[in-house]
Design an enzyme around this catalytic site. Sequence first.
Site: not given
Length: 363
Positions: A320-321
């Site tokens: 998710e970054g």
Amino acid sequence: MNLDDFSDLIERPDGGIRRDAEERRERLTVRPGALGRLDELGEWLAAAQGAVPVRPVVAPKVVLFAGDHGVASLGVSGRAAGGGHELVRAVLDGVSPVAVLARAQDVPVRVVDAGLDCDPGLLPAEVSRRRVRRGSGRIDVEDALTADEALAALELGIAVADEEADSGTDLVVLGDLSVGGTTPAAVLIAALCGTDASVVTGRGGAGIDDLAWMRKCAAVRDALRRARPALGDQLELLAAVGGADLAATTGFLLQASVRRLPVLLDGVVGAACALVAQRAAFRAPDWWLAGQVSGEPAQAKALDRMALNPLLDHGVTVGEGTGALLALPLVRAAAALAAELPERPEPTIPAEGAAASAVDGES
């Protein structure tokens, strides 16, 4: 659209500026090499910005492309198929790891719905609603997208990159919000690197047991058979075994390089899209940094192929970054040091006349 056109549109960061930055680094009060890789990062940023000294990174943005993948219905993910909207809500409600880190660093987060499999009413109002289709096809037995959908997803990524560049974003932390996304990512990397399914299949951000891993290996193997005939055309490859979010991410990476917008990559999904983009435009990876080691074997293969050396290795697998966002302070620190450390004073050389007078006086 021919993705090969990007090869002519993308230029490398300014080599002359990078040499100027290296020469300036030699003149700083802190000896060369004492700051380790921070020196290299500062020089890379200077070349990307076309400025010496380098400017601080003042307007970064987290951009997350969201989508669901039909292959998740085979039980290859630690999350329930079609649950991508729950990941999106957690981010925008501020309760996911990437949201907490973004808040701590005062970095805005943008979520783009490229292919979630849910009713739009389940999504928070802040989501960029650009959905190409509802979910992606089950890649072990069917195409993820039609040719038109793959093109639309690619154009979506290009448009988002233009919007970020036009709005003044000076560095993007790129991630994904997907259920089942690591499976098509593994397929893309295996196809482009010429490896077998077992070599690239990991356990995903949510983690899976041995039985699920074997199901995932089988899905990657079957999808890989479908991917190989499409290797001559990157857009066809994304349609066959990618997905709307992966195609959009690929378009974003290519256009960000055209717009000279640096990107921090996160995990295996971003690495897979980057590898597809590199196949289309060999200079594009010069605009990207690998934020972290995700633990996915496919990511390691892709980064090695692109000669990208991750900044961090802290065992962060959440995706998710998150890992890339953890690397952002390192990039900002490199910019600050390169810009603000003073140069050594020039040595004072006596004037020729003064030196001659001193000699006469001694005689």
